[in-house]
Design a protein around this motif. Structure first.
Motif, PDB file in Angstrom:
ATOM      1  N   SER A 110      50.851  45.805  36.520  1.00  0.00           N
ATOM      2  CA  SER A 110      50.665  46.897  37.461  1.00  0.00           C
ATOM      3  C   SER A 110      49.188  47.222  37.655  1.00  0.00           C
ATOM      4  CB  SER A 110      51.412  48.137  36.964  1.00  0.00           C
ATOM      5  OG  SER A 110      51.162  49.251  37.798  1.00  0.00           O
ATOM      6  N   THR A 111      48.432  47.220  36.561  1.00  0.00           N
ATOM      7  CA  THR A 111      46.995  47.500  36.650  1.00  0.00           C
ATOM      8  C   THR A 111      46.296  46.476  37.530  1.00  0.00           C
ATOM      9  OG1 THR A 111      46.963  48.545  34.464  1.00  0.00           O
ATOM     10  CG2 THR A 111      44.863  47.764  35.327  1.00  0.00           C
ATOM     11  N   VAL A 112      46.610  45.208  37.326  1.00  0.00           N
ATOM     12  CA  VAL A 112      46.006  44.145  38.132  1.00  0.00           C
ATOM     13  C   VAL A 112      46.356  44.326  39.603  1.00  0.00           C
ATOM     14  CG1 VAL A 112      45.988  41.661  38.591  1.00  0.00           C
ATOM     15  CG2 VAL A 112      45.927  42.493  36.239  1.00  0.00           C
ATOM     16  N   ASN A 113      47.611  44.575  39.895  1.00  0.00           N
ATOM     17  CA  ASN A 113      48.050  44.733  41.280  1.00  0.00           C
ATOM     18  C   ASN A 113      47.386  45.938  41.943  1.00  0.00           C
ATOM     19  OD1 ASN A 113      49.730  42.480  41.128  1.00  0.00           O
ATOM     20  ND2 ASN A 113      51.519  43.697  40.496  1.00  0.00           N
ATOM     21  N   GLU A 114      47.243  47.021  41.193  1.00  0.00           N
ATOM     22  CA  GLU A 114      46.609  48.222  41.744  1.00  0.00           C
ATOM     23  C   GLU A 114      45.142  47.968  42.056  1.00  0.00           C
ATOM     24  OE1 GLU A 114      47.247  51.695  39.298  1.00  0.00           O
ATOM     25  OE2 GLU A 114      49.291  51.061  38.846  1.00  0.00           O
ATOM     26  N   ILE A 115      44.445  47.279  41.156  1.00  0.00           N
ATOM     27  CA  ILE A 115      43.029  46.988  41.389  1.00  0.00           C
ATOM     28  C   ILE A 115      42.862  46.053  42.580  1.00  0.00           C
ATOM     29  CG2 ILE A 115      41.016  45.770  40.439  1.00  0.00           C
ATOM     30  CD1 ILE A 115      41.722  46.963  37.725  1.00  0.00           C
ATOM     31  N   ARG A 116      43.681  45.022  42.660  1.00  0.00           N
ATOM     32  CA  ARG A 116      43.584  44.080  43.777  1.00  0.00           C
ATOM     33  C   ARG A 116      43.868  44.765  45.106  1.00  0.00           C
ATOM     34  NH1 ARG A 116      46.767  38.871  41.093  1.00  0.00           N
ATOM     35  NH2 ARG A 116      44.988  38.088  39.858  1.00  0.00           N
ATOM     36  N   ALA A 117      44.791  45.708  45.110  1.00  0.00           N
ATOM     37  CA  ALA A 117      45.124  46.419  46.344  1.00  0.00           C
ATOM     38  C   ALA A 117      44.014  47.387  46.757  1.00  0.00           C
ATOM     39  CB  ALA A 117      46.437  47.172  46.172  1.00  0.00           C
ATOM     40  N   ALA A 118      43.403  48.037  45.778  1.00  0.00           N
ATOM     41  CA  ALA A 118      42.384  49.043  46.068  1.00  0.00           C
ATOM     42  C   ALA A 118      41.012  48.448  46.333  1.00  0.00           C
ATOM     43  CB  ALA A 118      42.304  50.043  44.914  1.00  0.00           C
ATOM     44  N   TYR A 119      40.725  47.302  45.693  1.00  0.00           N
ATOM     45  CA  TYR A 119      39.389  46.687  45.806  1.00  0.00           C
ATOM     46  C   TYR A 119      39.553  45.210  46.160  1.00  0.00           C
ATOM     47  CZ  TYR A 119      38.319  50.969  43.282  1.00  0.00           C
ATOM     48  OH  TYR A 119      38.228  52.285  42.897  1.00  0.00           O
ATOM     49  N   ARG A 120      39.730  44.951  47.432  1.00  0.00           N
ATOM     50  CA  ARG A 120      40.058  43.596  47.881  1.00  0.00           C
ATOM     51  C   ARG A 120      38.890  42.621  47.756  1.00  0.00           C
ATOM     52  NH1 ARG A 120      44.976  43.509  50.276  1.00  0.00           N
ATOM     53  NH2 ARG A 120      45.882  45.519  50.885  1.00  0.00           N
ATOM     54  N   ASN A 121      37.691  43.148  47.621  1.00  0.00           N
ATOM     55  CA  ASN A 121      36.519  42.273  47.475  1.00  0.00           C
ATOM     56  C   ASN A 121      36.237  41.921  46.016  1.00  0.00           C
ATOM     57  OD1 ASN A 121      35.893  45.037  47.039  1.00  0.00           O
ATOM     58  ND2 ASN A 121      33.696  44.582  47.186  1.00  0.00           N
ATOM     59  N   ILE A 122      37.082  42.413  45.099  1.00  0.00           N
ATOM     60  CA  ILE A 122      36.875  42.199  43.664  1.00  0.00           C
ATOM     61  C   ILE A 122      37.834  41.130  43.147  1.00  0.00           C
ATOM     62  CG2 ILE A 122      37.084  43.291  41.379  1.00  0.00           C
ATOM     63  CD1 ILE A 122      34.622  44.115  43.007  1.00  0.00           C
TER      64      ILE A 122
END
Length: 264
Positions: free
Chosen positions: A40-52
């Motif tokens: 969930s943490t990975v998915n949330e970060i990828r969704a919020a910060y697409r350039n990361i």
């Protein structure tokens, strides 16, 4: 492409550190127990910060062979680590003699062995990618004597002095070593329950993981040696350096007198 590797990144302070790094445009490698929290943490970060760039490894760092597993994963995927954040750990509250020895084995593996061995394994990489950073998570508890938390605070005292000594060793290699010393933090349901029972200054000093992470990453990047988030915690630390030991013991005993015995 450079990465920040964060252990214990599935929840609590570790998760908040991961989001704070991503917010500051750092690519992140998240290491934690396998399961829905990490995913969930990975998915949330990828969704919020697409350039990361964000990748994860689910692994139990209480197992001795796991350290080499983390390093192998990084090398096989050609990730380049220039920031290492050793955050994984487990706390406890209860009489020393009434806690199972197997719990202490796991606690010491996570709180002491993981940070030590991962730092040793990644040191050549950090030298190669200098200027670089190491941040180890200790605790305000590592400065004091707290009944019912004997092994926990001893492990955090180890992390504190390990970090401060390593900082002196690695300064010549342009590797900054910081040690994060948070006070009470509402990281999960258990810590929230424990924190509700605290009294006085200990109760008023409680922070959210996001508050801890924001100050931690900012101060780490500025090269600070000791990072104590929160004004009350900073003030408490500096005052405690001047207060006689017997008075410190009275204050601590009063703060923790009514805290129930938990394991978390």
């Amino acid at each position: 492409m450079m990465f920040t590797l964060i252990t214990g990144a599935g929840a609590g302070i570790g998760k908040a550190l991961a989001f704070e790094c991503a917010r500051k445009n750092m690519n992140v490698l998240l290491v934690a127990l396998p399961g829905p929290e990490l995913e969930s943490t990975v998915n949330e970060i990828r969704a919020a910060y697409r350039n990361i760039a964000c990748y994860c490894l689910g692994i139990d760092l209480s197992r001795p062979e796991s350290f080499c597993g983390v390093y192998k994963w990084v090398k096989e995927n050609n990730f380049h680590v220039n920031i290492l954040i050793n955050n994984v750990g487990v706390g406890s509250k209860g009489d020393f003699e009434h806690t199972e020895t197997i719990f202490y084995e796991r606690q010491l593996e996570l709180n002491v062995h993981a940070a030590t061995m991962l730092t040793r394994l990644f040191l050549p990489d950090l030298k190669a990618h200098a200027p670089s950073h190491i941040m180890n998570t200790s605790s305000m508890g590592g400065f004091y004597m707290i009944p019912g938390k004997t092994v926990y605070i001893a492990s955090k005292a180890y992390i504190y002095y390990f970090s401060r000594s390593l900082r002196l060793e690695l300064k010549q290699h342009h590797i900054n070593v910081s040690v994060l010393c948070p006070g009470g933090t509402n990281s999960n349901a258990n810590t929230i329950a424990i924190n509700k029972e605290l009294k006085g200054i200990a109760k008023r000093s409680i922070l959210l993981p996001e508050e801890v992470a924001a100050e931690a990453i900012d101060k780490m990047m500025k090269g600070k040696a000791r990072i104590i988030p929160g004004f009350i915690n900073k003030l408490s630390y500096h005052i405690s350096r001047l207060v006689p030991e017997f008075i410190q013991q009275m204050i601590i005993s009063n703060a923790f007198r009514h805290v129930k015995k938990h394991k978390y």
